[in-house]
Design a protein around this motif. Structure first.
Motif, PDB file in Angstrom:
ATOM      1  N   GLY A 203       2.306 -23.087  66.067  1.00 26.47           N
ATOM      2  CA  GLY A 203       1.801 -24.341  66.617  1.00 26.47           C
ATOM      3  C   GLY A 203       1.767 -25.479  65.617  1.00 26.47           C
ATOM      4  N   ASN A 239       4.932 -24.573  69.596  1.00 22.31           N
ATOM      5  CA  ASN A 239       4.107 -25.395  70.480  1.00 22.31           C
ATOM      6  C   ASN A 239       3.600 -26.622  69.719  1.00 22.31           C
ATOM      7  N   TYR A 241       1.334 -30.153  69.889  1.00 22.50           N
ATOM      8  CA  TYR A 241       0.227 -30.762  70.623  1.00 22.50           C
ATOM      9  C   TYR A 241      -0.102 -32.124  70.019  1.00 22.50           C
ATOM     10  N   THR A 245       3.851 -35.811  71.957  1.00 25.85           N
ATOM     11  CA  THR A 245       4.586 -34.559  71.756  1.00 25.85           C
ATOM     12  C   THR A 245       5.206 -34.057  73.062  1.00 25.85           C
ATOM     13  N   ASP A 246       4.705 -34.564  74.187  1.00 20.90           N
ATOM     14  CA  ASP A 246       5.312 -34.192  75.462  1.00 20.90           C
ATOM     15  C   ASP A 246       6.623 -34.945  75.698  1.00 20.90           C
ATOM     16  N   ASN A 256       8.045 -26.224  72.850  1.00 20.55           N
ATOM     17  CA  ASN A 256       7.240 -26.758  73.949  1.00 20.55           C
ATOM     18  C   ASN A 256       6.399 -27.931  73.465  1.00 20.55           C
ATOM     19  N   HIS A 258       3.350 -30.212  74.420  1.00 23.12           N
ATOM     20  CA  HIS A 258       2.224 -30.163  75.350  1.00 23.12           C
ATOM     21  C   HIS A 258       1.518 -31.508  75.523  1.00 23.12           C
ATOM     22  N   VAL A 261      -4.192 -32.688  74.241  1.00 24.11           N
ATOM     23  CA  VAL A 261      -4.998 -31.626  74.842  1.00 24.11           C
ATOM     24  C   VAL A 261      -6.479 -31.956  74.671  1.00 24.11           C
ATOM     25  N   GLU A 266      -7.665 -23.906  73.104  1.00 27.99           N
ATOM     26  CA  GLU A 266      -6.437 -23.310  73.632  1.00 27.99           C
ATOM     27  C   GLU A 266      -5.338 -23.259  72.567  1.00 27.99           C
ATOM     28  N   VAL A 267      -5.394 -24.195  71.612  1.00 28.67           N
ATOM     29  CA  VAL A 267      -4.426 -24.184  70.517  1.00 28.67           C
ATOM     30  C   VAL A 267      -4.647 -22.953  69.647  1.00 28.67           C
ATOM     31  N   ASN A 270      -3.658 -19.703  71.533  1.00 29.99           N
ATOM     32  CA  ASN A 270      -2.260 -19.496  71.916  1.00 29.99           C
ATOM     33  C   ASN A 270      -1.266 -19.612  70.771  1.00 29.99           C
ATOM     34  N   ASN A 271      -1.757 -19.659  69.520  1.00 35.52           N
ATOM     35  CA  ASN A 271      -0.851 -19.742  68.370  1.00 35.52           C
ATOM     36  C   ASN A 271      -1.340 -18.840  67.240  1.00 35.52           C
TER      37      ASN A 271
END
Length: 361
Positions: A203, A239, A241, A245-246, A256, A258, A261, A266-267, A270-271
């Motif tokens: 991430g 990932n 964030y 970044t989207d 990805n 995202h 956020v 969640e960062v 999920n990393n």
């Protein structure tokens, strides 16, 4: 009587980048120990057109002023209410060099006032680095004026707060009372485990609105991702964030974006590992400190190596060339991942200059 007045450019409760986070948390830690008032500099940011006009006008007005253009942009008259308050305080925190004009005016009102300058970067160097060659030519005298202003601010402050070890070394040339204050965090740290599978999740939290961040991330996407795509495509996922970044310009299926956020939990969940591809700035990436605080190993450019104390770097892997970055990621895939020391988080949860704040009544 309140001891301290903290003057900052950041608007209350609006935190969009690492500097905002640093300031918010520094204020929070100070408030936990001392009586402190906070002043938020207000200027109209309602439209890009107004901001551009103000910046242009600041360049013109600086030609007839002691202050460089970036300082003229923030310069205003001190209010009557502020004058009355300044007489009551024992110390003044100036958050960012561009607000140091306030310290100069405040000292005229209260000569006994102690001034703490929180200098987020070696600002004059960063200012020059962000300009094209053409702009450097046209703004030559303003660049020099900004450097002279920064040197004077460093020399005349009673205390200087540096965010990185390398900036501390530079500032010490002009002031003996320079303290290294790493970013501070006081929330419960993440304890999310690293994945035990061969699939590694990597991430990066980044504000793409700041040019050193955008420069570093784009370099990573253009130079490192193609290597990973060819060799480890099925074994790793990236990932990103943060603002914009989207909208990353990538076609790789392993990247990805995202966007912004609401919660960083969640960062961390999920990393497994975080990256810090930054090659310009103060050398202290606020998010890198937050990675370590939350028990996440980091892969970073060696640019930041001299910014941190040794004890913070045991779980950081350094790489510069694209091949070095790819090799480090290969090691992660193979399970060669450094562990974050239990003591590392302590570096980001204490005020380093607290003794200097204990003024006599």
């Amino acid at each position: 009587m309140k001891l301290f007045y903290f003057f900052t450019t950041h608007k209350k409760f609006l935190f969009h980048n690492g500097g905002d986070v640093y300031t918010r948390n520094l204020i929070s830690f100070l408030k936990a120990e001392f009586e402190i008032d906070v002043g938020y500099f207000q200027h109209d940011q309602s439209s890009n057109l107004i901001c551009k006009f103000k910046k242009l006008w600041s360049i013109v007005s600086s030609l007839f002023s002691y202050y460089p253009a970036k300082v003229c942009y923030f310069k205003r008259k001190i209010s009557k209410n502020e004058i009355e308050k300044i007489l009551l305080y024992k110390a003044l925190f100036i958050d960012h060099l561009d607000l140091y004009w306030f310290a100069i005016e405040a000292k005229k009102i209260n000569p006994e006032l102690k001034v703490f300058l929180v200098n987020h970067n070696f600002e004059s160097k960063l200012y020059k680095s962000g300009l094209s060659r053409v702009l450097r030519f046209f703004l030559y005298f303003d660049i020099k004026k900004y450097l002279d202003f920064e040197v004077n601010a460093l020399a005349t402050s009673d205390f200087v707060i540096a965010l990185s070890k390398q900036d501390q070394n530079i500032f010490t040339k002009y002031n003996k009372n320079v303290f290294l204050q790493l970013p501070l965090f006081d929330y419960e740290r993440s304890k999310a485990p690293i994945s035990k599978s061969k699939y590694i999740r990597i991430g990066c939290i980044v504000n793409m609105n700041w040019w050193p961040n955008a420069e570093g991330v784009n370099w990573f996407l253009n130079n490192v991702i193609p290597i990973i795509n060819n060799q480890y495509k099925s074994k790793v996922e990236f990932n990103f964030y943060g603002p914009k970044t989207d909208k990353l310009d990538v076609t790789s299926g392993i990247v990805n974006g995202h966007g912004f956020v609401e919660s960083l939990s969640e960062v961390w969940l999920n990393n497994d590992i975080m990256i810090n591809p930054v090659f310009n700035g103060s050398g202290i990436n606020i998010k890198m400190c937050e990675y370590l605080y939350n028990n996440k190993p980091v892969l970073s450019s060696s640019f930041v190596k001299n910014a941190f104390p040794e004890e913070a770097l045991s779980s950081v892997v350094f790489a510069d060339s694209a091949d070095e970055w790819a090799s480090a990621i290969c090691n992660f895939v193979d399970g060669i991942i450094p562990e974050v020391s239990e003591d590392t988080h302590c570096l980001f949860s204490r005020l380093s200059f607290i003794e200097e704040l204990k003024f006599e009544s």
